[in-house]
Design a protein around this motif. Structure first.
Motif, PDB file in Angstrom:
ATOM      1  N   SER A 532       0.921  -1.481   0.077  1.00 29.85           N
ATOM      2  CA  SER A 532      -0.284   0.362  -0.023  1.00 29.85           C
ATOM      3  C   SER A 532       0.700   1.134   0.372  1.00 29.85           C
ATOM      4  O   SER A 532       0.415   2.104  -0.502  1.00 29.85           O
ATOM      5  CB  SER A 532      -0.635  -0.289   1.839  1.00 29.85           C
ATOM      6  OG  SER A 532      -0.044  -0.359   2.291  1.00 29.85           O
ATOM      7  N   GLN A 533       1.762   1.511   1.168  1.00 30.35           N
ATOM      8  CA  GLN A 533       2.823   2.572   1.092  1.00 30.35           C
ATOM      9  C   GLN A 533       3.891   2.879  -0.559  1.00 30.35           C
ATOM     10  O   GLN A 533       3.023   3.769  -1.065  1.00 30.35           O
ATOM     11  CB  GLN A 533       4.170   2.321   1.460  1.00 30.35           C
ATOM     12  CG  GLN A 533       2.806   2.305   3.505  1.00 30.35           C
ATOM     13  CD  GLN A 533       2.491   3.674   3.841  1.00 30.35           C
ATOM     14  OE1 GLN A 533       3.034   4.208   3.090  1.00 30.35           O
ATOM     15  NE2 GLN A 533       2.118   3.718   4.685  1.00 30.35           N
ATOM     16  N   ASN A 534       4.108   1.314  -0.854  1.00 29.43           N
ATOM     17  CA  ASN A 534       4.725   2.040  -2.263  1.00 29.43           C
ATOM     18  C   ASN A 534       3.908   2.268  -3.393  1.00 29.43           C
ATOM     19  O   ASN A 534       4.467   3.238  -4.124  1.00 29.43           O
ATOM     20  CB  ASN A 534       5.773   1.363  -2.443  1.00 29.43           C
ATOM     21  CG  ASN A 534       6.862   1.200  -3.685  1.00 29.43           C
ATOM     22  OD1 ASN A 534       7.239   2.029  -3.375  1.00 29.43           O
ATOM     23  ND2 ASN A 534       7.310   0.044  -4.247  1.00 29.43           N
ATOM     24  N   LEU A 539       1.713   6.269  -6.944  1.00 30.75           N
ATOM     25  CA  LEU A 539       0.313   7.836  -7.458  1.00 30.75           C
ATOM     26  C   LEU A 539       0.377   8.268  -7.604  1.00 30.75           C
ATOM     27  O   LEU A 539      -0.389   9.237  -8.390  1.00 30.75           O
ATOM     28  CB  LEU A 539      -0.832   6.635  -6.899  1.00 30.75           C
ATOM     29  CG  LEU A 539      -0.916   5.424  -6.997  1.00 30.75           C
ATOM     30  CD1 LEU A 539      -2.416   4.571  -6.290  1.00 30.75           C
ATOM     31  CD2 LEU A 539      -2.061   5.144  -8.992  1.00 30.75           C
ATOM     32  N   ILE A 540       1.945   8.719  -6.143  1.00 35.00           N
ATOM     33  CA  ILE A 540       1.293  10.548  -5.776  1.00 35.00           C
ATOM     34  C   ILE A 540       2.426  10.910  -6.893  1.00 35.00           C
ATOM     35  O   ILE A 540       2.063  11.956  -7.520  1.00 35.00           O
ATOM     36  CB  ILE A 540       1.918  10.366  -4.161  1.00 35.00           C
ATOM     37  CG1 ILE A 540       0.481  10.235  -3.277  1.00 35.00           C
ATOM     38  CG2 ILE A 540       2.721  12.060  -4.256  1.00 35.00           C
ATOM     39  CD1 ILE A 540       0.900  10.511  -2.363  1.00 35.00           C
ATOM     40  N   LEU A 546       1.806  14.508 -14.263  1.00 36.89           N
ATOM     41  CA  LEU A 546       0.010  14.657 -15.088  1.00 36.89           C
ATOM     42  C   LEU A 546      -0.101  16.098 -14.817  1.00 36.89           C
ATOM     43  O   LEU A 546      -0.696  16.475 -15.356  1.00 36.89           O
ATOM     44  CB  LEU A 546      -0.715  13.557 -14.902  1.00 36.89           C
ATOM     45  CG  LEU A 546      -0.304  12.134 -15.357  1.00 36.89           C
ATOM     46  CD1 LEU A 546      -1.315  11.291 -15.208  1.00 36.89           C
ATOM     47  CD2 LEU A 546      -0.082  11.941 -16.739  1.00 36.89           C
ATOM     48  N   GLN A 547      -0.077  16.578 -13.178  1.00 38.89           N
ATOM     49  CA  GLN A 547      -0.168  17.314 -13.436  1.00 38.89           C
ATOM     50  C   GLN A 547       0.646  18.732 -14.184  1.00 38.89           C
ATOM     51  O   GLN A 547       0.148  19.601 -13.648  1.00 38.89           O
ATOM     52  CB  GLN A 547      -0.508  18.112 -11.224  1.00 38.89           C
ATOM     53  CG  GLN A 547      -1.715  19.157 -10.922  1.00 38.89           C
ATOM     54  CD  GLN A 547      -1.275  19.382  -9.400  1.00 38.89           C
ATOM     55  OE1 GLN A 547      -0.970  18.139  -9.224  1.00 38.89           O
ATOM     56  NE2 GLN A 547      -1.454  19.840  -8.898  1.00 38.89           N
ATOM     57  N   LEU A 548       1.628  18.343 -13.406  1.00 41.06           N
ATOM     58  CA  LEU A 548       2.703  19.208 -14.747  1.00 41.06           C
ATOM     59  C   LEU A 548       1.648  19.598 -16.243  1.00 41.06           C
ATOM     60  O   LEU A 548       1.955  21.653 -16.577  1.00 41.06           O
ATOM     61  CB  LEU A 548       4.078  18.634 -14.781  1.00 41.06           C
ATOM     62  CG  LEU A 548       4.990  19.656 -15.013  1.00 41.06           C
ATOM     63  CD1 LEU A 548       5.433  20.585 -14.102  1.00 41.06           C
ATOM     64  CD2 LEU A 548       6.061  18.746 -15.267  1.00 41.06           C
ATOM     65  N   PHE A 549       1.318  18.512 -16.450  1.00 40.00           N
ATOM     66  CA  PHE A 549       1.074  19.010 -18.039  1.00 40.00           C
ATOM     67  C   PHE A 549      -0.382  19.675 -18.522  1.00 40.00           C
ATOM     68  O   PHE A 549      -0.254  20.635 -18.855  1.00 40.00           O
ATOM     69  CB  PHE A 549       0.674  17.494 -18.461  1.00 40.00           C
ATOM     70  CG  PHE A 549       1.719  16.868 -19.063  1.00 40.00           C
ATOM     71  CD1 PHE A 549       2.099  16.585 -20.316  1.00 40.00           C
ATOM     72  CD2 PHE A 549       2.675  16.003 -18.607  1.00 40.00           C
ATOM     73  CE1 PHE A 549       3.164  16.656 -21.502  1.00 40.00           C
ATOM     74  CE2 PHE A 549       3.504  15.455 -18.573  1.00 40.00           C
ATOM     75  CZ  PHE A 549       3.543  15.311 -20.274  1.00 40.00           C
ATOM     76  N   SER A 550      -1.186  19.759 -17.179  1.00 40.68           N
ATOM     77  CA  SER A 550      -1.823  20.237 -17.450  1.00 40.68           C
ATOM     78  C   SER A 550      -2.299  21.757 -16.196  1.00 40.68           C
ATOM     79  O   SER A 550      -2.857  22.108 -16.871  1.00 40.68           O
ATOM     80  CB  SER A 550      -3.397  19.588 -15.860  1.00 40.68           C
ATOM     81  OG  SER A 550      -2.823  19.561 -14.462  1.00 40.68           O
ATOM     82  N   ASN A 551      -0.912  21.956 -15.950  1.00 40.57           N
ATOM     83  CA  ASN A 551      -0.804  23.403 -15.059  1.00 40.57           C
ATOM     84  C   ASN A 551      -0.309  24.294 -16.360  1.00 40.57           C
ATOM     85  O   ASN A 551      -0.682  25.374 -16.706  1.00 40.57           O
ATOM     86  CB  ASN A 551       0.427  23.611 -14.143  1.00 40.57           C
ATOM     87  CG  ASN A 551      -0.735  22.439 -12.601  1.00 40.57           C
ATOM     88  OD1 ASN A 551      -1.067  22.972 -13.202  1.00 40.57           O
ATOM     89  ND2 ASN A 551       0.006  22.870 -11.435  1.00 40.57           N
ATOM     90  N   ASN A 552       0.965  23.304 -17.565  1.00 41.06           N
ATOM     91  CA  ASN A 552       1.122  24.291 -18.484  1.00 41.06           C
ATOM     92  C   ASN A 552       0.903  24.089 -20.076  1.00 41.06           C
ATOM     93  O   ASN A 552       1.258  23.406 -20.844  1.00 41.06           O
ATOM     94  CB  ASN A 552       2.563  23.940 -18.076  1.00 41.06           C
ATOM     95  CG  ASN A 552       3.764  24.545 -17.144  1.00 41.06           C
ATOM     96  OD1 ASN A 552       3.195  25.492 -16.475  1.00 41.06           O
ATOM     97  ND2 ASN A 552       3.718  23.467 -15.963  1.00 41.06           N
ATOM     98  N   HIS A 553       0.054  23.727 -20.066  1.00 41.18           N
ATOM     99  CA  HIS A 553      -0.980  22.822 -21.210  1.00 41.18           C
ATOM    100  C   HIS A 553      -0.422  23.737 -22.902  1.00 41.18           C
ATOM    101  O   HIS A 553      -0.226  23.170 -23.395  1.00 41.18           O
ATOM    102  CB  HIS A 553      -2.298  22.796 -21.251  1.00 41.18           C
ATOM    103  CG  HIS A 553      -2.609  24.637 -20.257  1.00 41.18           C
ATOM    104  ND1 HIS A 553      -3.299  24.774 -19.447  1.00 41.18           N
ATOM    105  CD2 HIS A 553      -3.370  25.246 -21.700  1.00 41.18           C
ATOM    106  CE1 HIS A 553      -4.006  25.364 -19.216  1.00 41.18           C
ATOM    107  NE2 HIS A 553      -4.184  26.321 -21.047  1.00 41.18           N
TER     108      HIS A 553
END
Length: 573
Positions: A532-534, A539-540, A546-553
């Motif tokens: 679970s921890q790994n 996932l984080i 993926l968030q990097l992609f959405s912030n600088n689209h």
């Protein structure tokens, strides 16, 4: 105004007499009544309660009610001062009603109601004194009996193949059917747990944590005899292999409990182990095919065992709740009537000639001697008889003769009380029940033809047991290195071949230990890291990427377009 004890005493006594004479009437007429009570009809479905009234169920019910009436009368004084006396009496009555339901049921569903009722109420009665010993004993009793309850539930499921749960109709003519064989194996398992045969014997002495009137009822005619009674009802369906298995288990139980009682010092536990020995005897004669003899001994044993516990209760009551036989001695001068009753019951238990126990025990042993059996069965039967006499005489020596070893300031006395009257109510039946039931139950006498040696074998073993019991009681043990082997042997035998350890620690220690290893190694170890921890860490990280992609689209879009053009140009050239 009559107390609750007296009301139920009179009611049970009257009902017992009525059922006894009704049972005799059915026995003489050779009749069986099956009563169907329609409890509920819903559309096309009917819920019907079936009751079987034949001489066997009525006689057994009358004995149970008679013993319970005397026990309730006895409890009036024994439990005096208890703030919850009414609750105690109601629990005892619930116990008796559960047994009644079990006795008159030809149906597995209603048998289960009585069977489970016995288990539940016995738990409430064993934990009655509410201390750690009682709680442990109650849990051991409840969980051991639960195995049998599950076996009975499984047999109910398999009975569906016959379209009805009224087993009484299918026993004989479906005997060779595979499903009936399976059901009979499950019923035997249920009976082994309820009647505390090996390997489920540990709960029986542990249940001595209950008040003595309860022990008197449980060990004579209710809880432990339920298993034997069920086997008597089911005996037509047993295959020869199953009977052989039952013979082996019950004879081993008889031997083990007889040995254990010779090394025990707790008065109630010695009597409990003698009950276990007698249950083994009943089951072993049942497995030889003589179900009537088993029932005969069941009734006689119920009377003298109930009285034996009552006498023990009176002794314990007078000795300020001391149960160790080493503190007793010379009680015959202080409590003559109790000791007289105690002796009569012990002689009956030993099977001394012309006491009630003699009529059933001697007959059972002689019927066994008539069969073509191997030497193991002969040996174990006769040795067990010897052991019974041995521990009975050891008990008599410790408690009735010798020096009084308890405190000088004591209150030993016998007064005309409820306890003495309850015991007097049973003593006449204890003396005369053997010959009376023999005349009633066996219209044609058994013809037993044996050699002189086999005829005298029982008497020889009884006399040998008397001598050994007396010598064992006199034997003063020196705690030195020489007696270390004796100490090890006596602790092993008095612990019923370590069965209480196996039933408690043996069953829960290793699962808990393995659970601890599992938790440390997996739950908080490698599984924690790779599981679970790994997973959450990865996932984080991925979601951040993926968030990097959405912030600088917009930038990313142009970058991707440039990469695409470069990729196309590379392919062209």
């Amino acid at each position: 105004m009559l107390s609750i004890c007296k009301i139920y005493f009179y009611f049970f006594l009257m009902l017992s007499l009525f059922l006894f004479f009704f049972g005799l009437n059915l026995m003489i007429l050779d009749l069986s009544l099956i009563i169907e009570l329609n409890l509920l009809t819903l559309n096309s479905s009917s819920i019907i309660m079936v009751l079987l009234l034949d001489w066997m169920s009525l006689l057994f019910m009358s004995f149970v009610l008679f013993i319970s009436s005397m026990v309730i009368f006895y409890s009036n004084e024994y439990m005096e001062g208890d703030l919850n006396l009414n609750r105690f009496i109601l629990l005892v009555i619930l116990f008796v009603l559960s047994m009644m339901l079990l006795i008159i049921s030809p149906n597995l569903i209603s048998i289960l109601l009585g069977w489970d009722g016995l288990g539940l109420v016995s738990y409430c009665l064993v934990i009655y004194y509410q201390n750690i010993k009682s709680f442990n004993a109650g849990m051991l009793t409840a969980l051991s009996n639960r195995i049998g309850d599950v076996a009975l539930l499984m047999s109910i499921a398999w009975m569906l193949n016959y379209g009805s749960w009224n087993y009484i109709f299918y026993l004989e003519f479906m005997k060779n059917d595979l499903i009936m064989n399976l059901i009979s194996y499950l019923v035997v398992l249920a009976a082994l747990t309820k009647s505390a045969q090996i390997p489920f014997s540990a709960w029986l002495p542990a249940a001595m944590a209950a008040p003595t009137p309860v022990s008197s009822l449980v060990h004579s005619s209710t809880l432990v005899t339920a298993g034997v009674y069920l086997l008597i009802r089911f005996n037509y369906a047993f295959s020869s292999n199953l009977m052989l298995f039952l013979m082996f288990i019950s004879s081993l139980t008889m031997f083990m409990s007889g040995l254990g009682a010779n090394f025990e010092f707790d008065l109630k536990k010695i009597i409990a182990l003698s009950t276990l020995s007698q249950l083994g005897l009943m089951m072993s004669i049942l497995s030889l095919g003589s179900y009537k003899l088993a029932f005969f001994h069941l009734l006689i044993h119920a009377l003298f065992k109930a009285l034996l516990f009552m006498c023990a209760g009176n002794i314990i009551h007078n000795l300020n709740n001391c149960q160790d036989i080493r503190f007793m001695g010379s009680l015959s001068s202080q409590m003559p009537l109790t000791c007289t009753f105690f002796n009569i019951c012990n002689f009956s238990l030993c099977g001394l000639p012309f006491f009630s126990g003699f009529y059933s025990k001697d007959l059972m042993v002689e019927v066994m001697s008539m069969q073509f059996l191997n030497i193991y069965i002969y040996m174990i039967f006769y040795i067990s008889i010897g052991l019974t006499v041995c521990y009975s005489f050891r008990l008599m020596y410790y408690s009735l003769t010798g020096n009084f070893n308890f405190v000088s300031l004591n209150c030993l006395m016998e007064k005309e009380s409820f306890m003495m009257k309850g015991m007097m109510g049973l003593i006449f039946f204890t003396i005369f029940s053997g010959s009376l039931l023999m005349w009633l139950m066996f219209s044609e006498p058994y013809f037993i033809c044996l050699s002189f040696f086999l005829k005298m074998m029982t008497l020889i073993m009884v006399l040998l047991g008397m001598f050994l019991g007396y010598e064992m009681a006199k034997f003063k043990m020196n705690y030195n290195l020489k007696s270390l082997k004796y100490l090890t042997l006596s602790s092993f035998l008095s612990m019923m071949w370590n069965m209480p350890l196996i039933s408690t620690l043996g069953l829960n220690f290793y699962p808990i230990y393995l659970g601890d290893i599992y938790m440390k190694t997996f739950d908080q170890g490698w599984f924690e890291y790779y599981g679970s921890q790994n997973l959450s860490k990865n996932l984080i990280l991925t979601s951040k990427f993926l968030q990097l992609f959405s912030n600088n689209h917009l930038k990313i879009y142009f970058m991707m377009m440039i990469y695409w053009i470069i990729f196309l140009l590379l392919n062209i050239y």
